[in-house]
Design a protein around this motif. Structure first.
Motif, PDB file in Angstrom:
ATOM      1  N   ASP A  56       0.792  -0.866   0.439  1.00 22.89           N
ATOM      2  CA  ASP A  56       0.113   0.137  -0.155  1.00 22.89           C
ATOM      3  C   ASP A  56       1.045   1.294  -0.445  1.00 22.89           C
ATOM      4  O   ASP A  56       0.442   2.301   0.623  1.00 22.89           O
ATOM      5  N   VAL A  57       1.808   1.144  -0.667  1.00 22.71           N
ATOM      6  CA  VAL A  57       2.253   2.707  -0.866  1.00 22.71           C
ATOM      7  C   VAL A  57       2.035   3.802  -1.662  1.00 22.71           C
ATOM      8  O   VAL A  57       1.264   3.166  -2.002  1.00 22.71           O
ATOM      9  N   ASP A  58       2.850   4.225  -1.796  1.00 25.95           N
ATOM     10  CA  ASP A  58       2.026   6.032  -2.248  1.00 25.95           C
ATOM     11  C   ASP A  58       1.933   5.424  -3.575  1.00 25.95           C
ATOM     12  O   ASP A  58       1.033   5.604  -4.591  1.00 25.95           O
ATOM     13  N   SER A  59       3.240   5.345  -4.671  1.00 23.40           N
ATOM     14  CA  SER A  59       3.004   4.912  -5.747  1.00 23.40           C
ATOM     15  C   SER A  59       3.906   3.616  -6.031  1.00 23.40           C
ATOM     16  O   SER A  59       4.558   2.764  -5.522  1.00 23.40           O
ATOM     17  N   ASN A  60       3.372   2.606  -6.602  1.00 23.27           N
ATOM     18  CA  ASN A  60       2.941   1.141  -6.797  1.00 23.27           C
ATOM     19  C   ASN A  60       4.146   0.835  -8.108  1.00 23.27           C
ATOM     20  O   ASN A  60       5.153   0.119  -7.963  1.00 23.27           O
ATOM     21  N   THR A 116      11.904  13.435 -15.563  1.00 22.10           N
ATOM     22  CA  THR A 116      10.942  12.405 -16.291  1.00 22.10           C
ATOM     23  C   THR A 116      12.505  12.105 -17.383  1.00 22.10           C
ATOM     24  O   THR A 116      12.600  13.080 -18.103  1.00 22.10           O
ATOM     25  N   VAL A 117      12.201  10.675 -17.623  1.00 18.85           N
ATOM     26  CA  VAL A 117      13.638  10.783 -19.229  1.00 18.85           C
ATOM     27  C   VAL A 117      13.605  10.424 -19.928  1.00 18.85           C
ATOM     28  O   VAL A 117      12.554   9.773 -19.612  1.00 18.85           O
ATOM     29  N   PHE A 118      13.178  10.719 -21.519  1.00 18.50           N
ATOM     30  CA  PHE A 118      12.787  10.100 -23.051  1.00 18.50           C
ATOM     31  C   PHE A 118      13.357   8.885 -23.437  1.00 18.50           C
ATOM     32  O   PHE A 118      14.764   9.296 -22.648  1.00 18.50           O
ATOM     33  N   ALA A 119      13.249   7.879 -23.402  1.00 15.35           N
ATOM     34  CA  ALA A 119      13.897   7.368 -24.740  1.00 15.35           C
ATOM     35  C   ALA A 119      13.445   6.402 -25.659  1.00 15.35           C
ATOM     36  O   ALA A 119      12.601   6.596 -25.712  1.00 15.35           O
ATOM     37  N   PRO A 137       9.533   8.163 -15.655  1.00 22.06           N
ATOM     38  CA  PRO A 137       8.869   9.222 -14.698  1.00 22.06           C
ATOM     39  C   PRO A 137       9.864   8.690 -14.084  1.00 22.06           C
ATOM     40  O   PRO A 137      10.722   7.585 -13.073  1.00 22.06           O
ATOM     41  N   PRO A 138       9.384  10.173 -12.744  1.00 24.88           N
ATOM     42  CA  PRO A 138      10.348   9.951 -11.286  1.00 24.88           C
ATOM     43  C   PRO A 138      10.073   9.693 -10.414  1.00 24.88           C
ATOM     44  O   PRO A 138      11.019   8.369  -9.201  1.00 24.88           O
TER      45      PRO A 138
END
Length: 225
Positions: A56-60, A116-119, A137-138
């Motif tokens: 149940d973390v904020d960002s799964n 955010t890094v784009f590939a 994303p971060p």
């Protein structure tokens, strides 16, 4: 393989925890063509995200898996190379990739963990890369980067490898990898028939596999493929 995926997922999470908050953990997954790198990276990333969801973390979704395929040189670039005929025929060999661009991506992932890094990705219908089409994303605290040459003992690939927290190698028997590739080539329509599929898988792809096996850096994990 389920047990191995669990082990790798838990070990990666433990390693990340030891690094402290704000760290982006990078795992390079290498192997010969058809070894199962993509499947392994996606499976371990999915298992990590399942574990995090259960907490149940904020960002799964903290783990992402991305391919190196987007760093294929475009067909136009290959056609403009001094050795154009060889480059086009050998597309998929290490020298037909934008290795410097790949090194730059790994540096950006390491140096900008809160951005955010784009590939790039690879469009198989167009048969060419598509720039900046994959967003990391971060919230991606763990990034699995899979590709044939990630653990290649040759510059500039070694520069990217040195930045990774861990290097894994998927150790798949040659006959298994060739059979997978032949099936893949036939299904994708890049060959006319089964005979051509096997010739490609054991020919050009086989040469690339020989290069990878002969020039493999020391790795942290060898996973049976």
């Amino acid at each position: 393989m389920e047990a191995e995926v669990d082990r790798l997922a838990r070990k990666t999470l433990d390693d990340l925890a030891a690094k402290g908050p704000g760290y982006r953990y990078l795992v390079g997954i290498s192997g010969v063509p058809g070894s199962g790198k993509t499947t392994l990276g996606a499976s371990v990333a999915a298992r990590i995200n399942e574990f995090e969801s259960s907490q149940d973390v904020d960002s799964n979704v903290i783990a992402h898996a991305i391919p190196m395929d987007g760093f294929h040189h475009s067909r136009a670039h290959l056609a403009a190379m001094p050795n154009a005929q060889e480059a086009i025929h050998r597309r998929g060999a290490a020298f037909t990739f934008d290795a410097e661009g790949f090194v730059d991506l790994v540096k950006r992932l390491r140096g900008h963990p809160n951005e955010t890094v784009f590939a790039p990705s690879f469009d198989h219908a167009l048969k060419d890369p598509v720039a900046d089409s994959i967003a990391i994303p971060p919230t991606a605290r763990i990034v699995f980067i899979e590709g044939n040459y990630i653990a290649l003992n040759r510059a500039p690939w070694t520069e990217a490898a040195a930045i990774m927290d861990r290097l894994w190698y998927v150790n798949t028997p040659a006959d298994v990898a060739v059979a997978r590739l032949a099936k893949r080539h036939l299904a994708s329509g890049i060959v006319a028939d089964e005979k051509e599929a096997w010739e490609r898988a054991s020919g050009t792809d086989g040469m690339n596999a020989d290069d990878i096996r002969a020039n493999l850096l020391p790795v942290d994990e060898k996973i049976e493929g």
